[in-house]
Design an enzyme around this catalytic site. Structure first.
Site, PDB file in Angstrom:
ATOM      1  N   THR A 108       8.559  -5.631  -5.185  1.00  0.00           N
ATOM      2  CA  THR A 108       8.022  -6.988  -5.371  1.00  0.00           C
ATOM      3  C   THR A 108       6.601  -6.983  -5.938  1.00  0.00           C
ATOM      4  OG1 THR A 108       7.022  -7.061  -3.181  1.00  0.00           O
ATOM      5  CG2 THR A 108       9.323  -7.763  -3.350  1.00  0.00           C
ATOM      6  N   ASP A 202      -1.134   6.862 -10.874  1.00  0.00           N
ATOM      7  CA  ASP A 202      -1.228   6.399  -9.489  1.00  0.00           C
ATOM      8  C   ASP A 202      -2.423   7.076  -8.823  1.00  0.00           C
ATOM      9  OD1 ASP A 202      -0.893   6.291  -6.599  1.00  0.00           O
ATOM     10  OD2 ASP A 202       1.086   5.459  -7.020  1.00  0.00           O
TER      11      ASP A 202
HETATM   12  C1  PRP Z   1      -2.906   1.075  -5.683  1.00  0.00           C
HETATM   13  C2  PRP Z   1      -4.389   0.951  -5.899  1.00  0.00           C
HETATM   14  C3  PRP Z   1      -4.655  -0.468  -5.489  1.00  0.00           C
HETATM   15  C4  PRP Z   1      -3.417  -1.180  -5.955  1.00  0.00           C
HETATM   16  C5  PRP Z   1      -3.700  -1.889  -7.240  1.00  0.00           C
HETATM   17  O1  PRP Z   1      -2.613   1.263  -4.355  1.00  0.00           O
HETATM   18  O2  PRP Z   1      -5.123   1.884  -5.175  1.00  0.00           O
HETATM   19  O3  PRP Z   1      -4.853  -0.653  -4.113  1.00  0.00           O
HETATM   20  O4  PRP Z   1      -2.407  -0.176  -6.163  1.00  0.00           O
HETATM   21  O5  PRP Z   1      -2.603  -2.627  -7.643  1.00  0.00           O
HETATM   22  P1  PRP Z   1      -2.610  -4.218  -7.637  1.00  0.00           P
HETATM   23  O6  PRP Z   1      -3.910  -4.646  -8.241  1.00  0.00           O
HETATM   24  O7  PRP Z   1      -1.436  -4.555  -8.500  1.00  0.00           O
HETATM   25  O8  PRP Z   1      -2.444  -4.697  -6.234  1.00  0.00           O
HETATM   26  P2  PRP Z   1      -1.133   1.593  -3.855  1.00  0.00           P
HETATM   27  O9  PRP Z   1      -0.424   0.343  -3.496  1.00  0.00           O
HETATM   28  O10 PRP Z   1      -0.462   2.481  -4.848  1.00  0.00           O
HETATM   29  O11 PRP Z   1      -1.383   2.347  -2.493  1.00  0.00           O
HETATM   30  P3  PRP Z   1      -2.125   3.743  -2.218  1.00  0.00           P
HETATM   31  O12 PRP Z   1      -3.591   3.528  -2.489  1.00  0.00           O
HETATM   32  O13 PRP Z   1      -1.829   3.980  -0.778  1.00  0.00           O
HETATM   33  O14 PRP Z   1      -1.548   4.785  -3.124  1.00  0.00           O
HETATM   34  N1  URA Z   2      -2.094   1.380  -8.810  1.00  0.00           N
HETATM   35  C1  URA Z   2      -2.439   2.583  -9.350  1.00  0.00           C
HETATM   36  O1  URA Z   2      -2.738   3.541  -8.615  1.00  0.00           O
HETATM   37  N2  URA Z   2      -2.450   2.696 -10.687  1.00  0.00           N
HETATM   38  C2  URA Z   2      -2.115   1.684 -11.506  1.00  0.00           C
HETATM   39  O2  URA Z   2      -2.151   1.863 -12.736  1.00  0.00           O
HETATM   40  C3  URA Z   2      -1.752   0.453 -10.939  1.00  0.00           C
HETATM   41  C4  URA Z   2      -1.755   0.336  -9.585  1.00  0.00           C
END
Ligand code: PRP
Ligand code: URA
Length: 211
Positions: A108, A202
């Site tokens: 989502t 990521d």
């Molecule tokens: C990533 C990143 C942000 C988010 C950004 O975290 O570190 O928190 O995605 O995406 P958005 O602007 O679309 O919300 P992730 O959900 O991958 O979790 P993680 O940090 O635990 O890997």
């Molecule tokens: N979260 C990440 O870590 N990388 C992206 O490019 C988008 C969301």
């Protein structure tokens, strides 16, 4: 309207290019995220208030400047925001650290809050919310909502990231127009999976070696 600042100092641009490269391993990625965060902290803290204090040098009494006003708390959005904390603490070692756990549901793309632990005096602190990636903006908005609902003052919040997508900047600005946003780079766009392009992949997986 809050500031939107791209901190494109040559050292920051050079280091960001290093961590964008797919061959950059976890050790270097982690070190360089910290270095960039430290360099960014210099600018993000530029408008911290100062006050006069009287001191004595070896030669004379004098009135000089010292930091005053609100104390700082750094608030990483888990997980990837953790990678930015130590770099900022190198410049502001007395800052407290609060944690907001937020992950993006893979299907989502909605942010899911799973952990919040904040300093008890959050309402009296200048808050630097840190997360390397501002993609759709969902996680940043939800994290800032979580802080405000627990007493943080919106005017005391600054959001700091390494790579921002224009879409995420627009979403964050529309939800929280007064909040200053600092990024090391404004990238081109999101791809169909809402990853930032060209981005760096990521950030959490690359920091913690989980992929
Ligand atoms: C990533 C990143 C942000 C988010 C950004 O975290 O570190 O928190 O995605 O995406 P958005 O602007 O679309 O919300 P992730 O959900 O991958 O979790 P993680 O940090 O635990 O890997
Ligand atoms: N979260 C990440 O870590 N990388 C992206 O490019 C988008 C969301």
């Amino acid at each position: 309207m809050g500031k939107f600042m791209v901190l494109d100092h040559p050292l920051i641009q050079h280091k960001l290019t290093m961590i964008r490269q797919k061959d950059c391993g976890t050790k270097v990625f982690r070190e360089v995220v910290n270095e960039i965060s430290m360099l960014m902290a210099y600018e993000v803290s530029r408008d911290l208030p100062l006050e006069d204090i009287e001191i004595e040098t070896p030669l004379t009494k004098t009135v000089q400047k010292t930091l005053s006003g609100k104390k700082v708390a750094v608030i990483p959005i888990l997980r990837a925001g953790l990678g930015m904390v130590d770099g900022i603490l190198q410049l502001i070692p007395a800052a407290k650290v609060g944690h907001v756990g937020m992950y993006r549901d893979h299907d989502t793309l909605e942010p899911i809050e799973y952990f919040v632990k904040l300093p008890s005096d959050i309402a009296d602190r200048q808050l630097f919310v840190v997360d390397p990636m501002l993609a759709t903006g969902g996680s940043a908005v939800a994290a800032i909502d979580a802080l405000i609902s627990r007493g943080a003052q919106p005017s005391a919040i600054k959001f700091v990231c390494l790579v921002a997508a224009p879409e995420g900047v627009a979403v964050l600005r529309s939800a929280h127009p007064g909040i200053d946003i600092y990024t090391a780079c404004l990238d081109e766009r999101l791809n169909d999976d809402s990853y930032i392009m060209p981005g760096l992949g990521d950030a959490g997986d690359r920091l913690f070696g989980t992929k």
